[in-house]
Design a protein around this motif. Structure first.
Motif, PDB file in Angstrom:
ATOM      1  N   LEU A  50       0.853  -1.188   0.000  1.00 15.78           N
ATOM      2  CA  LEU A  50       0.000   0.000   0.000  1.00 15.78           C
ATOM      3  C   LEU A  50       0.886   1.234   0.000  1.00 15.78           C
ATOM      4  N   SER A  51       0.437   2.286  -0.692  1.00 17.60           N
ATOM      5  CA  SER A  51       1.166   3.552  -0.647  1.00 17.60           C
ATOM      6  C   SER A  51       1.151   4.083   0.788  1.00 17.60           C
ATOM      7  N   GLN A  52       1.985   5.072   1.049  1.00 19.00           N
ATOM      8  CA  GLN A  52       2.041   5.656   2.391  1.00 19.00           C
ATOM      9  C   GLN A  52       0.681   6.249   2.768  1.00 19.00           C
ATOM     10  N   ASN A  53       0.029   6.955   1.836  1.00 24.53           N
ATOM     11  CA  ASN A  53      -1.287   7.527   2.120  1.00 24.53           C
ATOM     12  C   ASN A  53      -2.316   6.437   2.402  1.00 24.53           C
ATOM     13  N   ALA A  54      -2.268   5.356   1.649  1.00 28.95           N
ATOM     14  CA  ALA A  54      -3.215   4.259   1.867  1.00 28.95           C
ATOM     15  C   ALA A  54      -2.961   3.574   3.211  1.00 28.95           C
ATOM     16  N   GLN A  55      -1.702   3.488   3.622  1.00 28.22           N
ATOM     17  CA  GLN A  55      -1.393   2.924   4.944  1.00 28.22           C
ATOM     18  C   GLN A  55      -2.004   3.781   6.056  1.00 28.22           C
ATOM     19  N   ILE A  56      -1.889   5.092   5.901  1.00 27.63           N
ATOM     20  CA  ILE A  56      -2.514   6.010   6.862  1.00 27.63           C
ATOM     21  C   ILE A  56      -4.036   5.836   6.798  1.00 27.63           C
ATOM     22  N   GLY A  57      -4.550   5.742   5.574  1.00 25.03           N
ATOM     23  CA  GLY A  57      -5.984   5.556   5.386  1.00 25.03           C
ATOM     24  C   GLY A  57      -6.492   4.259   5.988  1.00 25.03           C
ATOM     25  N   LYS A  58      -5.705   3.203   5.902  1.00 26.37           N
ATOM     26  CA  LYS A  58      -6.102   1.927   6.501  1.00 26.37           C
ATOM     27  C   LYS A  58      -6.255   2.066   8.008  1.00 26.37           C
ATOM     28  N   ARG A  59      -5.301   2.738   8.629  1.00 30.62           N
ATOM     29  CA  ARG A  59      -5.395   2.940  10.090  1.00 30.62           C
ATOM     30  C   ARG A  59      -6.643   3.750  10.439  1.00 30.62           C
ATOM     31  N   ALA A  60      -6.914   4.795   9.674  1.00 27.74           N
ATOM     32  CA  ALA A  60      -8.106   5.616   9.920  1.00 27.74           C
ATOM     33  C   ALA A  60      -9.379   4.815   9.635  1.00 27.74           C
ATOM     34  N   PHE A  61      -9.377   4.028   8.555  1.00 33.81           N
ATOM     35  CA  PHE A  61     -10.534   3.183   8.224  1.00 33.81           C
ATOM     36  C   PHE A  61     -10.798   2.196   9.351  1.00 33.81           C
ATOM     37  N   ASP A  62      -9.735   1.535   9.813  1.00 32.55           N
ATOM     38  CA  ASP A  62      -9.886   0.548  10.888  1.00 32.55           C
ATOM     39  C   ASP A  62     -10.470   1.193  12.150  1.00 32.55           C
ATOM     40  N   ALA A  63     -10.091   2.443  12.415  1.00 33.73           N
ATOM     41  CA  ALA A  63     -10.552   3.130  13.627  1.00 33.73           C
ATOM     42  C   ALA A  63     -11.971   3.679  13.501  1.00 33.73           C
ATOM     43  N   THR A 123     -11.997  13.922  10.018  1.00 34.91           N
ATOM     44  CA  THR A 123     -11.732  15.162   9.281  1.00 34.91           C
ATOM     45  C   THR A 123     -11.701  14.891   7.775  1.00 34.91           C
ATOM     46  N   ARG A 124     -11.717  15.970   6.995  1.00 37.07           N
ATOM     47  CA  ARG A 124     -11.581  15.823   5.532  1.00 37.07           C
ATOM     48  C   ARG A 124     -10.256  15.148   5.203  1.00 37.07           C
ATOM     49  N   GLY A 125      -9.205  15.498   5.946  1.00 35.92           N
ATOM     50  CA  GLY A 125      -7.897  14.870   5.725  1.00 35.92           C
ATOM     51  C   GLY A 125      -7.932  13.376   6.012  1.00 35.92           C
ATOM     52  N   ASP A 126      -8.622  12.996   7.096  1.00 34.91           N
ATOM     53  CA  ASP A 126      -8.778  11.568   7.407  1.00 34.91           C
ATOM     54  C   ASP A 126      -9.470  10.854   6.251  1.00 34.91           C
ATOM     55  N   VAL A 127     -10.552  11.459   5.775  1.00 32.58           N
ATOM     56  CA  VAL A 127     -11.330  10.822   4.700  1.00 32.58           C
ATOM     57  C   VAL A 127     -10.505  10.752   3.418  1.00 32.58           C
ATOM     58  N   THR A 128      -9.686  11.754   3.164  1.00 36.82           N
ATOM     59  CA  THR A 128      -8.812  11.725   1.982  1.00 36.82           C
ATOM     60  C   THR A 128      -7.887  10.508   2.036  1.00 36.82           C
ATOM     61  N   MET A 129      -7.331  10.231   3.194  1.00 33.65           N
ATOM     62  CA  MET A 129      -6.454   9.063   3.346  1.00 33.65           C
ATOM     63  C   MET A 129      -7.263   7.758   3.265  1.00 33.65           C
ATOM     64  N   ILE A 130      -8.453   7.750   3.832  1.00 28.69           N
ATOM     65  CA  ILE A 130      -9.329   6.567   3.749  1.00 28.69           C
ATOM     66  C   ILE A 130      -9.679   6.289   2.300  1.00 28.69           C
ATOM     67  N   ILE A 131      -9.950   7.331   1.550  1.00 27.74           N
ATOM     68  CA  ILE A 131     -10.247   7.168   0.118  1.00 27.74           C
ATOM     69  C   ILE A 131      -9.054   6.557  -0.597  1.00 27.74           C
ATOM     70  N   ALA A 132      -7.839   7.014  -0.282  1.00 29.51           N
ATOM     71  CA  ALA A 132      -6.640   6.440  -0.911  1.00 29.51           C
ATOM     72  C   ALA A 132      -6.589   4.934  -0.651  1.00 29.51           C
ATOM     73  N   TYR A 133      -6.878   4.528   0.573  1.00 27.31           N
ATOM     74  CA  TYR A 133      -6.905   3.106   0.932  1.00 27.31           C
ATOM     75  C   TYR A 133      -7.990   2.354   0.161  1.00 27.31           C
ATOM     76  N   ILE A 134      -9.193   2.896   0.144  1.00 25.47           N
ATOM     77  CA  ILE A 134     -10.309   2.240  -0.563  1.00 25.47           C
ATOM     78  C   ILE A 134      -9.982   2.105  -2.052  1.00 25.47           C
ATOM     79  N   ARG A 135      -9.481   3.163  -2.650  1.00 26.23           N
ATOM     80  CA  ARG A 135      -9.182   3.131  -4.096  1.00 26.23           C
ATOM     81  C   ARG A 135      -8.089   2.100  -4.408  1.00 26.23           C
TER      82      ARG A 135
END
Length: 144
Positions: A50-63, A123-135
């Motif tokens: 996973l890209s770095q953003n998607a890794q952050i997004g995964k953590r936010a998604f999991d939470a 936050t919008r930033g959290d969702v941006t990272m979650i979107i990176a993970y989902i995509r």
């Protein structure tokens, strides 16, 4: 006479089962499974990297999202839909749709899970990272 009653009972039970079963619910993804989760609606192939953003997004998604949308966005029977599904491909549900859903909630329109409430504390930033993970999950499962 008993034979006719038994056949009648089977027809009634079958009719009730048919009438109470979900209808018009999109089928789950048929991608190869690598994260079998009981109650999941989709089989999700996990990318090796996973890209770095998607890794952050995964953590936010999991939470914030996995409690409803399941592990790796595979959905949960009777709870929430899988986000790794062609319905959520970028051309149908763009990134802003995810932002609006998290901020304001969304009325049920593709699935029979009910309305999604807004997600408090994200936050919008959290969702941006979650979107990176989902995509990235979607691309790994042939959803572009």
């Amino acid at each position: 006479m008993k034979h006719k009653l038994a056949i009648g009972a089977l027809i009634i039970v079958g009719g009730i089962a048919y009438l109470t079963s979900p209808k018009d619910v999109p089928s789950a993804s048929s991608a190869p499974q690598s994260n079998a989760t009981q109650g999941a609606l989709a089989q999700v192939l996990i990318p090796e990297v996973l890209s770095q953003n998607a890794q952050i997004g995964k953590r936010a998604f999991d939470a914030t999202c996995a409690a409803c949308h399941g592990t790796n966005a595979a959905g949960q029977v009777g709870v929430a839909p899988p986000l790794v599904h062609k319905i959520y491909e970028p051309s149908h549900h763009g990134d802003d749709a995810f932002q609006r859903a998290a901020a304001s909630g969304v009325r049920a329109h593709h699935w029979r899970f009910g309305d999604m409430p807004p997600v408090d504390g994200v936050t919008r930033g959290d969702v941006t990272m979650i979107i990176a993970y989902i995509r990235e999950l979607q691309r790994a499962n042939g959803i572009n």
